[in-house]
Design a protein around this motif. Structure first.
Motif, PDB file in Angstrom:
ATOM      1  N   UNK A   1      -2.306  -2.207  -5.458  1.00 52.12           N
ATOM      2  CA  UNK A   1      -1.790  -2.825  -4.190  1.00 52.12           C
ATOM      3  C   UNK A   1      -1.912  -4.294  -4.507  1.00 52.12           C
ATOM      4  N   UNK A   2      -2.839  -4.763  -4.732  1.00 57.25           N
ATOM      5  CA  UNK A   2      -2.979  -6.211  -4.930  1.00 57.25           C
ATOM      6  C   UNK A   2      -2.010  -6.873  -6.076  1.00 57.25           C
ATOM      7  N   UNK A   3      -1.895  -5.992  -7.135  1.00 60.75           N
ATOM      8  CA  UNK A   3      -0.796  -6.579  -8.215  1.00 60.75           C
ATOM      9  C   UNK A   3       0.574  -6.408  -7.356  1.00 60.75           C
ATOM     10  N   UNK A   4       1.047  -5.299  -6.917  1.00 59.23           N
ATOM     11  CA  UNK A   4       2.369  -5.401  -6.184  1.00 59.23           C
ATOM     12  C   UNK A   4       2.562  -6.498  -5.259  1.00 59.23           C
TER      13      UNK A   4
ATOM     14  N   UNK B   1       0.691  -1.142  -0.141  1.00 59.89           N
ATOM     15  CA  UNK B   1       0.024   0.084  -0.074  1.00 59.89           C
ATOM     16  C   UNK B   1       0.834   1.352  -0.028  1.00 59.89           C
ATOM     17  N   UNK B   2       2.008   1.222   0.694  1.00 54.77           N
ATOM     18  CA  UNK B   2       2.829   2.464   0.776  1.00 54.77           C
ATOM     19  C   UNK B   2       3.451   2.691  -0.732  1.00 54.77           C
TER      20      UNK B   2
ATOM     21  N   UNK C   1      -1.092  -4.163 -14.696  1.00 56.02           N
ATOM     22  CA  UNK C   1      -0.203  -4.883 -13.692  1.00 56.02           C
ATOM     23  C   UNK C   1      -1.088  -6.014 -13.152  1.00 56.02           C
ATOM     24  N   UNK C   2      -2.160  -5.755 -12.565  1.00 56.02           N
ATOM     25  CA  UNK C   2      -2.909  -6.756 -12.011  1.00 56.02           C
ATOM     26  C   UNK C   2      -3.330  -7.752 -12.923  1.00 56.02           C
ATOM     27  N   UNK C   3      -3.758  -7.664 -14.249  1.00 56.83           N
ATOM     28  CA  UNK C   3      -4.201  -8.601 -15.089  1.00 56.83           C
ATOM     29  C   UNK C   3      -3.022  -9.554 -15.632  1.00 56.83           C
ATOM     30  N   UNK C   4      -1.723  -8.790 -15.689  1.00 54.52           N
ATOM     31  CA  UNK C   4      -0.725  -9.480 -15.770  1.00 54.52           C
ATOM     32  C   UNK C   4      -0.392 -10.647 -14.589  1.00 54.52           C
ATOM     33  N   UNK C   5      -0.370  -9.960 -13.492  1.00 54.07           N
ATOM     34  CA  UNK C   5      -0.134 -10.984 -12.385  1.00 54.07           C
ATOM     35  C   UNK C   5      -1.203 -12.160 -12.298  1.00 54.07           C
TER      36      UNK C   5
ATOM     37  N   UNK D   1       3.169  -9.685  -7.427  1.00 56.69           N
ATOM     38  CA  UNK D   1       4.613  -9.229  -8.129  1.00 56.69           C
ATOM     39  C   UNK D   1       5.778  -9.627  -7.147  1.00 56.69           C
ATOM     40  N   UNK D   2       5.526  -9.199  -5.972  1.00 58.58           N
ATOM     41  CA  UNK D   2       6.694  -9.424  -4.895  1.00 58.58           C
ATOM     42  C   UNK D   2       6.846 -10.464  -4.252  1.00 58.58           C
ATOM     43  N   UNK D   3       5.843 -11.570  -4.595  1.00 57.27           N
ATOM     44  CA  UNK D   3       5.832 -13.043  -4.265  1.00 57.27           C
ATOM     45  C   UNK D   3       5.251 -13.150  -2.787  1.00 57.27           C
ATOM     46  N   UNK D   4       4.476 -12.009  -2.085  1.00 57.71           N
ATOM     47  CA  UNK D   4       3.788 -12.149  -0.959  1.00 57.71           C
ATOM     48  C   UNK D   4       2.910 -13.248  -0.870  1.00 57.71           C
ATOM     49  N   UNK D   5       2.192 -13.164  -2.195  1.00 57.05           N
ATOM     50  CA  UNK D   5       0.939 -14.016  -2.231  1.00 57.05           C
ATOM     51  C   UNK D   5       1.222 -15.309  -2.115  1.00 57.05           C
TER      52      UNK D   5
END
Length: 497
Positions: free
Chosen positions: A376-379, A157-158, A180-184, A382-386
């Motif tokens: 925020x969800x896309x990030x 979110x930041x 970016x979200x569609x891509x992820x 993309x960062x592997x958090x999910x």
């Protein structure tokens, strides 16, 4: 109207709590804004000094100073040198909040008579609103604060609030989604289920229910027939009924929906093949092939809900959509069961022509889901958090499921649990004559929350002996004590440990 020195009244207007989840500064600002808009503070009356208000509220003076300064910046207050802070008179020129008056019976509008759909008469959601206050919440679809990735979510979110990112999502996207979200979704979520789609074959929704509502609105009409699993997802049944469609219950057994019992005149089939809702059994390979063959033969559309499919299972299965070669399967996915149900992020995967129609429809309904949440969800993806969260949840839920089954076998031996791998709930059938609605009330008195199973059936009054126990929100160490309490509520005295 209080004067500046009525300290007790001022402190009464500004009630704050350390347990509210908001900062003290935010609570002070909210209280002052509410008092201003409710006309409880006159423009001619100075507010208490920062020092006096801080003493009365038991907070640091700097907290009040910052709160006052932000309200000045926002135009609610004005600062007058050596006199203090006053309400901005321009704010008070707007109409005051009207007081509620009771209309005579002759003036009351009968809204039920004017409605075109009986929304309030459809099945209500399970009563789990205050589940977090109970000691033993066996609820499904809620999150566990102890497992929620707070630090990672805050990081994303930041990042989404950086100046360059704001420029990306703050503009009206009309009918588009965050690329970016569609891509992820395309690269991180769908391949796990064996689905490979192009960007124009994906649309973001406000959760799975919003996805089903859009599909029903676009594709179904009065007289449409939708075959549904029995028992099955009650909200899907209600959504299809709202669209004017008739839902036809089809039996479910140990292999999932009995495909050869789907009536020939059904133009749609709604299924939850990864984990059947609510029994959690997966749809067998044989039934999957039969369902797809019948759909092609009878020109039927299959709506697949990827219910509880994001977790890592002991025996994972690919989505029904991954086997589809005719474009008849529409896949509905959601991140509610992994990230957070309150976020309301879902998606539909379908042929590009259908997605284009859904985008046009969505534009008139809500244009698009909030773009800042999408970014925020896309990030987060993309960062592997999910990925890390899915592994953590899968391990935790697997251990909780085993503990729950052990506790049920020990303290509720007359209850039969559906044998299925994975998922975030367990489906139980009680002894003949059991009424799980009555049991739910008795259990709540012992701080145990369960979900009676009759709401999952088209004719629920015939199926009062079932219940669903969720494991997503209850700590491992509370499962056995909770089942002990449930056994006591059910009228069975628990055996000694």
């Amino acid at each position: 109207m209080p004067t500046r020195n009525d300290a007790a009244i001022w402190s009464g207007l500004f009630r704050i709590s350390t347990d509210s989840g908001q900062t003290l500064q935010a609570q002070i600002r909210q209280a002052i804004v509410a008092a201003i808009l409710d006309r409880q503070i006159a423009a001619s009356m100075p507010l208490p000094s920062c020092r006096i208000l801080a003493e009365k509220l038991g907070v640091a003076r700097g907290t009040v100073v910052l709160a006052f300064q932000q309200l000045v910046d926002q135009g609610f207050l004005i600062a007058k040198e050596r006199r203090g802070h006053f309400v901005n008179p321009e704010v008070l020129t707007s109409p005051a909040k009207p007081t509620q008056r009771q209309q005579p019976a002759s003036e009351m509008i009968d809204w039920k008579a004017r409605r075109q759909v009986p929304a309030t008469e459809l099945q209500s959601p399970s009563n789990q609103v205050n589940w977090i206050k109970y000691s033993y919440p066996f609820v499904y679809g809620q999150f566990d604060p102890a497992l929620f990735p707070t630090a990672e979510w805050r990081e994303c979110n930041r990042m989404a609030l950086a100046v360059l990112e704001i420029r990306n999502w703050a503009a009206d996207m009309v009918d588009r989604d965050d690329p970016l979200l569609i891509e992820q979704i395309q690269a991180r979520l769908l391949p796990r289920r064996g689905i490979f789609a192009n960007p124009d074959e994906i649309i973001v929704t406000l959760g799975a229910q919003n996805a089903l509502y859009m599909l029903a609105t676009l594709l179904m009409a009065k007289g449409s027939k939708v075959a549904m699993e029995e028992p099955g997802y009650p909200d899907a049944r209600s959504i299809f009924n709202l669209a004017g469609a008739e839902t036809v219950p089809v039996r479910v057994d140990a292999e999932g929906i009995v495909a050869d019992e789907v009536p020939a005149d059904c133009g749609f089939v709604f299924v939850t093949p990864s984990h059947h809702c609510p029994t959690m059994v997966p749809l067998s390979t044989r039934r999957r092939q039969q369902l797809l063959a019948d759909a092609a033969e009878r020109d039927r559309i299959v709506i697949e809900d990827g219910y509880d499919s994001q977790l890592l299972d002991d025996a994972p299965q690919q989505a029904l959509k991954s086997l589809d070669r005719t474009g008849r399967v529409i896949y509905v996915g959601s991140m509610s069961k992994t990230l957070a149900p309150g976020l309301r992020i879902g998606y539909i995967v379908a042929p590009a022509d259908l997605i284009a129609e859904l985008r046009a429809l969505r534009r008139f309904m809500l244009r698009h889901p909030p773009a800042n949440n999408q970014r925020a969800v896309a990030l987060f993806l993309s960062l592997g958090h999910h990925e890390a969260l899915v592994r953590r949840l899968s391990a935790a839920f697997g251990e909780r499921r085993r503990r729950l089954i052990q506790a049920v076998n020990a303290f509720l031996p007359e209850w039969r649990a559906t044998d299925s791998a994975g998922g975030a709930s367990v489906w139980l059938e009680g002894p003949p004559g059991m009424d799980t609605c009555a049991l739910s009330e008795a259990a709540a008195a012992r701080s145990v929350v369960i979900e009676p199973g009759k709401r999952f059936f088209a004719r629920g009054e015939r199926h009062t002996q079932f219940m669903r126990l969720g494991i997503s929100s209850i700590a491992l160490q509370h499962i056995e004590p909770g089942i002990r309490e449930l056994a006591t509520a059910a009228g069975r005295r628990p055996a000694a440990a």
